[in-house]
Write a protein that holds these residues in place. Structure first.
Motif, mmCIF file in Angstrom:
data_model
loop_
_atom_site.group_PDB
_atom_site.id
_atom_site.type_symbol
_atom_site.label_atom_id
_atom_site.label_comp_id
_atom_site.label_asym_id
_atom_site.label_seq_id
_atom_site.Cartn_x
_atom_site.Cartn_y
_atom_site.Cartn_z
ATOM 1 N N HIS A 1 0.846 -1.192 0.000
ATOM 2 C CA HIS A 1 0.000 0.000 0.000
ATOM 3 C C HIS A 1 0.882 1.243 0.000
ATOM 4 O O HIS A 1 1.954 1.262 0.616
ATOM 5 C CB HIS A 1 -0.907 -0.008 1.229
ATOM 6 C CG HIS A 1 -1.883 1.125 1.262
ATOM 7 N ND1 HIS A 1 -1.594 2.349 1.856
ATOM 8 C CD2 HIS A 1 -3.148 1.233 0.765
ATOM 9 C CE1 HIS A 1 -2.639 3.139 1.715
ATOM 10 N NE2 HIS A 1 -3.591 2.499 1.064
ATOM 11 N N LEU A 2 0.447 2.287 -0.696
ATOM 12 C CA LEU A 2 1.285 3.464 -0.894
ATOM 13 C C LEU A 2 1.783 4.061 0.422
ATOM 14 O O LEU A 2 2.982 4.325 0.580
ATOM 15 C CB LEU A 2 0.532 4.528 -1.703
ATOM 16 C CG LEU A 2 1.308 5.845 -1.904
ATOM 17 C CD1 LEU A 2 2.589 5.623 -2.681
ATOM 18 C CD2 LEU A 2 0.436 6.882 -2.597
ATOM 19 N N GLU A 3 0.887 4.310 1.361
ATOM 20 C CA GLU A 3 1.301 4.950 2.609
ATOM 21 C C GLU A 3 2.316 4.084 3.357
ATOM 22 O O GLU A 3 3.310 4.597 3.888
ATOM 23 C CB GLU A 3 0.084 5.230 3.494
ATOM 24 C CG GLU A 3 0.398 6.094 4.699
ATOM 25 C CD GLU A 3 -0.847 6.535 5.438
ATOM 26 O OE1 GLU A 3 -0.752 6.747 6.660
ATOM 27 O OE2 GLU A 3 -1.920 6.656 4.795
ATOM 28 N N GLU A 4 2.097 2.797 3.367
ATOM 29 C CA GLU A 4 3.052 1.890 4.018
ATOM 30 C C GLU A 4 4.381 1.891 3.281
ATOM 31 O O GLU A 4 5.452 1.864 3.896
ATOM 32 C CB GLU A 4 2.479 0.476 4.053
ATOM 33 C CG GLU A 4 3.387 -0.537 4.742
ATOM 34 C CD GLU A 4 2.830 -1.948 4.699
ATOM 35 O OE1 GLU A 4 3.532 -2.862 5.188
ATOM 36 O OE2 GLU A 4 1.712 -2.146 4.169
ATOM 37 N N ALA A 5 4.331 1.935 1.941
ATOM 38 C CA ALA A 5 5.558 1.965 1.149
ATOM 39 C C ALA A 5 6.375 3.219 1.459
ATOM 40 O O ALA A 5 7.606 3.156 1.582
ATOM 41 C CB ALA A 5 5.218 1.907 -0.337
ATOM 42 N N VAL A 6 5.703 4.363 1.583
ATOM 43 C CA VAL A 6 6.404 5.608 1.899
ATOM 44 C C VAL A 6 7.046 5.525 3.277
ATOM 45 O O VAL A 6 8.207 5.917 3.471
ATOM 46 C CB VAL A 6 5.441 6.804 1.801
ATOM 47 C CG1 VAL A 6 6.106 8.077 2.332
ATOM 48 C CG2 VAL A 6 4.991 7.013 0.351
ATOM 49 N N GLN A 7 6.322 5.006 4.240
ATOM 50 C CA GLN A 7 6.856 4.877 5.606
ATOM 51 C C GLN A 7 8.090 3.965 5.627
ATOM 52 O O GLN A 7 9.109 4.282 6.243
ATOM 53 C CB GLN A 7 5.785 4.328 6.551
ATOM 54 C CG GLN A 7 4.603 5.267 6.795
ATOM 55 C CD GLN A 7 4.876 6.309 7.868
ATOM 56 O OE1 GLN A 7 6.019 6.550 8.244
ATOM 57 N NE2 GLN A 7 3.812 6.923 8.367
ATOM 58 N N LYS A 8 7.992 2.831 4.975
ATOM 59 C CA LYS A 8 9.122 1.893 4.943
ATOM 60 C C LYS A 8 10.305 2.498 4.196
ATOM 61 O O LYS A 8 11.471 2.324 4.608
ATOM 62 C CB LYS A 8 8.695 0.582 4.286
ATOM 63 C CG LYS A 8 7.781 -0.274 5.143
ATOM 64 C CD LYS A 8 7.450 -1.586 4.444
ATOM 65 C CE LYS A 8 6.628 -2.501 5.344
ATOM 66 N NZ LYS A 8 6.289 -3.791 4.669
ATOM 67 N N ALA A 9 10.031 3.197 3.102
ATOM 68 C CA ALA A 9 11.109 3.818 2.328
ATOM 69 C C ALA A 9 11.811 4.893 3.136
ATOM 70 O O ALA A 9 13.048 5.039 3.062
ATOM 71 C CB ALA A 9 10.544 4.389 1.030
ATOM 72 N N LYS A 10 11.056 5.657 3.910
ATOM 73 C CA LYS A 10 11.670 6.693 4.744
ATOM 74 C C LYS A 10 12.585 6.076 5.802
ATOM 75 O O LYS A 10 13.684 6.588 6.062
ATOM 76 C CB LYS A 10 10.585 7.543 5.418
ATOM 77 C CG LYS A 10 9.983 8.598 4.506
ATOM 78 C CD LYS A 10 8.908 9.390 5.211
ATOM 79 C CE LYS A 10 9.415 10.103 6.453
ATOM 80 N NZ LYS A 10 10.476 11.091 6.165
#
Length: 262
Positions: A222-231
């Motif tokens: 999921h996009l929001e989870e992907a952003v969090q993990k990428a950060k």
């Protein structure tokens, strides 16, 4: 194994660009392919050596014949005709696309920059997520950004240009003890807040972030989870970065999954 494409330049110091993208892809267990647009010597001034358009087209033709991509990440293009080639490719692509709009050239508000910005904006409708840093967001939105509220306003303006979803990377540029990013998706905002890092090994942070998001979207995160993990991935890379003798230093894309042993 999922296969992911980076369309990017080659950073001579390997902190950012295609090399950083490939390292990031491998850390997230996806196989990376490269469409190389230019060779960049990171010095003062930065030297861009753009590949001939025929070479860019030949790379793309070979990739299209050989690979079904699960995601695409786009970084430095630097040539307006190459944007047109890439746009035609994206128009026939069905996978997630993360566009890191490299705009902030030192030449300033030149005729080239204006035309290049317009070219990048033409890629927005084909992109799943557009990830400008604060300076790029200011150029795209046509406004000064000095607060989280202004980041939100800018995200809406960039979305109005055709971007389906927008992540503005505030980094350390917003005054205060915290670093903020603003994600605008599905008509709502998600504010990402974290203490500012004191490490100076930040070369390649933006490239690494967008590559990590692309790798995660390829695996249907999921996009929001992907952003969090990428950060989190990028922060570990900064905190365990690679110092260089002639500048601050590089993000270490190998740090996140090995940080306990570094």
């Amino acid at each position: 194994m999922h296969q992911v494409l980076t369309i990017a330049g080659l950073d001579s110091l390997a902190g950012g660009g295609a090399t950083a993208d490939i390292k990031t892809f491998e850390e997230f267990n996806v196989f990376g392919h490269i469409l190389l647009t230019s060779v960049v010597a990171i010095d003062h001034p930065i030297l861009f050596h753009d590949l001939p358009l025929s070479v860019i087209q030949a790379q793309l033709d070979s990739l299209k014949k050989a690979v079904d991509f699960s995601a695409i990440k786009i970084g430095l293009i630097h040539q307006i005709p190459a944007i047109h080639v890439i746009r035609d490719f994206l128009a026939n692509s069905q996978c997630p696309v993360v566009l890191d709009p490299v705009l902030a050239f030192k030449e300033g508000d030149t005729q080239f920059n204006q035309a290049y910005q317009a070219g990048l904006i033409s890629l927005f409708p084909y992109s799943t997520l557009v990830t400008p840093n604060l300076e790029e967001a200011q150029q795209l939105a046509g406004m000064t950004i000095a607060s989280v509220e202004e980041m939100k306003q800018a995200a809406k303006k960039i979305s109005a240009l055709g971007a389906k979803q927008v992540l503005i990377k505030g980094g350390s540029r917003i005054t205060g003890d915290f670093a903020y990013d603003v994600l605008y998706h599905q008509g709502k905002f998600t504010i990402l807040k974290a203490p500012k890092s004191t490490a100076s090994t930040t070369n390649g942070a933006g490239c690494t972030l967008s590559a990590a998001i692309a790798a995660l979207l390829a695996q249907e995160c999921h996009l929001e989870e992907a952003v969090q993990k990428a950060k989190a991935f990028v922060l570990a890379g900064i905190e365990h970065g690679i110092p260089l003798k002639n500048q601050a230093g590089n993000v270490n894309q190998l740090a996140y999954f090995r940080k306990d042993v570094l």
